[in-house]
Enzyme design. Structure first.
Site, PDB file in Angstrom:
ATOM      1  N   GLU A  61       5.072   9.352   3.216  1.00 45.61           N
ATOM      2  CA  GLU A  61       5.477   9.931   1.722  1.00 45.61           C
ATOM      3  C   GLU A  61       7.207  10.464   2.195  1.00 45.61           C
ATOM      4  O   GLU A  61       6.532  12.102   1.893  1.00 45.61           O
ATOM      5  CB  GLU A  61       4.068  10.237   1.444  1.00 45.61           C
ATOM      6  CG  GLU A  61       3.094   9.656   1.209  1.00 45.61           C
ATOM      7  CD  GLU A  61       2.043  10.638   0.367  1.00 45.61           C
ATOM      8  OE1 GLU A  61       2.400  11.293  -0.369  1.00 45.61           O
ATOM      9  OE2 GLU A  61       1.243   9.291  -0.038  1.00 45.61           O
ATOM     10  N   GLU A  96      -2.005   3.618   0.838  1.00 47.25           N
ATOM     11  CA  GLU A  96      -2.843   4.540  -0.314  1.00 47.25           C
ATOM     12  C   GLU A  96      -3.001   3.721  -1.479  1.00 47.25           C
ATOM     13  O   GLU A  96      -2.152   3.918  -1.671  1.00 47.25           O
ATOM     14  CB  GLU A  96      -2.265   5.611   0.052  1.00 47.25           C
ATOM     15  CG  GLU A  96      -2.626   7.209   0.851  1.00 47.25           C
ATOM     16  CD  GLU A  96      -1.968   8.178   1.415  1.00 47.25           C
ATOM     17  OE1 GLU A  96      -2.384   8.397  -0.054  1.00 47.25           O
ATOM     18  OE2 GLU A  96      -1.941   8.332   2.210  1.00 47.25           O
TER      19      GLU A  96
HETATM   20  C1  FCB Z   1      -0.844  11.355  -0.945  1.00 46.81           C
HETATM   21  C2  FCB Z   1      -1.003  11.797   0.459  1.00 46.81           C
HETATM   22  C3  FCB Z   1      -2.325  12.440   0.711  1.00 46.81           C
HETATM   23  C4  FCB Z   1      -3.400  12.592  -0.435  1.00 46.81           C
HETATM   24  C5  FCB Z   1      -3.368  11.438  -1.693  1.00 46.81           C
HETATM   25  C6  FCB Z   1      -3.882  12.329  -2.857  1.00 46.81           C
HETATM   26  O1  FCB Z   1      -0.123  11.741  -1.436  1.00 46.81           O
HETATM   27  O2  FCB Z   1      -0.543  10.651   1.012  1.00 46.81           O
HETATM   28  O3  FCB Z   1      -2.508  12.663   1.866  1.00 46.81           O
HETATM   29  O4  FCB Z   1      -3.159  14.016  -0.502  1.00 46.81           O
HETATM   30  O5  FCB Z   1      -2.080  11.247  -1.710  1.00 46.81           O
END
Ligand code: FCB
Length: 447
Positions: free
Chosen positions: A171, A355
């Site tokens: 990210e 994610e």
């Molecule tokens: C993302 C992150 C992870 C966690 C999620 C909820 O931005 O990569 O570490 O905090 O959000």
């Protein structure tokens, strides 16, 4: 999704990769095993930054309990596991002497995954910058690209023969903008120049690491971008323009840098004075070819114009149901981003949702945790993935964030994202209903 009782396996086919994700600082317990100090330890030690000033010293104690955790991943029927190595655990000062104990630990983790038939998908940087490098300016210092590539090579030299996939940086927007402009994450700066320079350097470090890893013969290298859908708060041209600006610095800066070797024009009047000299010459490194593209997706923002300095806007609360984070549940945004990757960025390489998941105030009642909201969230987002796949987007996998309730950064231990509940006093693990639901869906028929 899951119509006629078909399992997710049946719906997505045998080759679609289902995984779950975590990160080092959020679960390991950073006080164990000789890890060095990180800027998250410093950030958390400063009043007002983190809820109850919580930090990752013990977290889920995954450092000692990884075998139990990996048994749970295997039992659920996942194919792969996305995790990260901590730079400060391996190089306590960020450069120089290696902490062998740290490297040995990650060696054991990778073997433990392989023994259970799980594919290790490694991220090299999930935010715990060694404090010694923060002292040198951290992401504001262009030298970080080489510090980071050296660290990447140390990891690959030890683990690279057994990794399924590698992404350098989790990210880039969070590493740079959220941490240097919004000030919500370590190092907590609120400074446009620091933000713009770190945005460029984080991409430069990504590309420098990709190049260094390729030179070592590593394969299956990707990037992981966090994308948040930007919608106008209303139909006025001013709100639409504000949403486009949000989209430009949140999403497009990073995608365009890596996949098109340029930055959005819309940002240039504001960004150009802050970019480091010769920034245009870095795009061949930044845009080093990748084998896969990962996207982390959670929500959208609704943007309204406002007075004051750039970016001349603010986010407003939207009408949709929200998670424990206060984030609107908007699966359509995932579909739209997947379509954008294909239609606007011409991405044909495999795409993974690296994610996706939700925080919820999960309560244990008689040893059970009912989290139907999380099941619905995952199901609805998988529906969005299926739609995009049907329309020709090359999505090949989906990872749930997260395996365990864990340290949710500035929000401490209160926001529970896990498929598995963690009691942070006893560290006991209890699978939630969503875990059992996935287990029912992912188990493969006996051969
Ligand atoms: C993302 C992150 C992870 C966690 C999620 C909820 O931005 O990569 O570490 O905090 O959000």
């Amino acid at each position: 999704m899951n119509k006629n009782n078909a399992t997710l396996r049946a719906q997505f086919g045998p080759d679609f990769e289902f995984g779950t994700a975590t990160s080092a600082y959020q679960i390991e317990g950073h006080q164990f095993g000789g890890a060095g100090r990180t800027h998250w330890d410093d950030f958390a030690a400063t009043p007002g930054n983190v809820v109850r000033a919580e930090h990752g010293a013990v977290a889920c104690d995954h450092y000692h309990r990884y075998a139990e955790d990996f048994d749970l991943i295997q039992a659920a029927g996942f194919d792969s596991y996305r995790f990260s190595t901590s730079w400060a655990r391996v190089l306590p000062e960020g450069r120089g002497a290696v902490n062998q104990e740290g490297l040995d630990y990650y060696d054991r983790l990778v073997d433990a995954l392989l023994e259970r038939g799980l594919k290790p998908n490694l991220t090299l940087y999930h935010w715990e910058l060694p404090s010694a490098l923060a002292d040198l300016g951290g992401w504001r210092n262009r030298d970080i690209a080489h510090w980071f590539a050296d660290y990447a090579q140390i990891i690959a030299a030890r683990l690279g023969d057994r990794l399924h996939a590698i992404a350098p940086i989790n990210e880039p927007w969070c590493v740079s903008f959220l941490s240097h402009f919004v000030g919500a994450h370590a190092p907590g700066l609120r400074d446009i120049r620091a933000a713009v320079r770190s945005m460029h350097h984080v991409l430069l470090a990504h590309g420098t690491a990709i190049t260094a890893l390729r030179e070592m013969g590593q394969t299956n290298l990707g990037g992981v971008f966090n994308l948040e859908w930007s919608g106008p708060a209303d139909e006025t041209p001013a709100a639409q323009e504000a949403a486009l600006m949000h989209d430009a610095y949140y999403n497009r800066f990073f995608l365009e840098g890596v996949f098109q070797k340029s930055y959005p024009n819309r940002l240039m009047p504001t960004f150009e004075p802050h970019l480091p000299k010769g920034w245009q010459d870095d795009f061949d490194t930044i845009g080093a070819p990748l084998d896969w593209c990962g996207i982390n997706y959670y929500t959208r923002s609704l943007i309204a114009p406002s007075d004051g300095p750039w970016p001349h806007h603010h986010a407003v609360a939207g009408p949709l149901p929200k998670t424990q984070m206060g984030w609107e549940i908007y699966p359509e945004g995932l579909y739209k981003f997947l379509m954008r990757l294909k239609d606007e960025y011409n991405i044909t390489m495999p795409i993974y949702v690296t994610e996706n998941g939700m925080a919820h105030e999960d309560q244990i009642a008689e040893g059970q945790i009912a989290d139907p909201q999380r099941i619905a969230y995952i199901q609805d987002h998988l529906d969005a993935v299926a739609r995009a796949r049907n329309e020709g987007v090359n999505v090949q996998g989906y990872y749930v964030w997260s395996l365990l309730d864990n340290y949710e950064w500035a929000l401490g231990y209160e926001k529970r994202f896990g498929l598995i509940h963690v009691d942070f006093d006893t560290l006991e693990r209890t699978p939630k209903a969503s875990y059992h639901w996935l287990k029912d869906n992912l188990s493969r028929p006996a051969p």
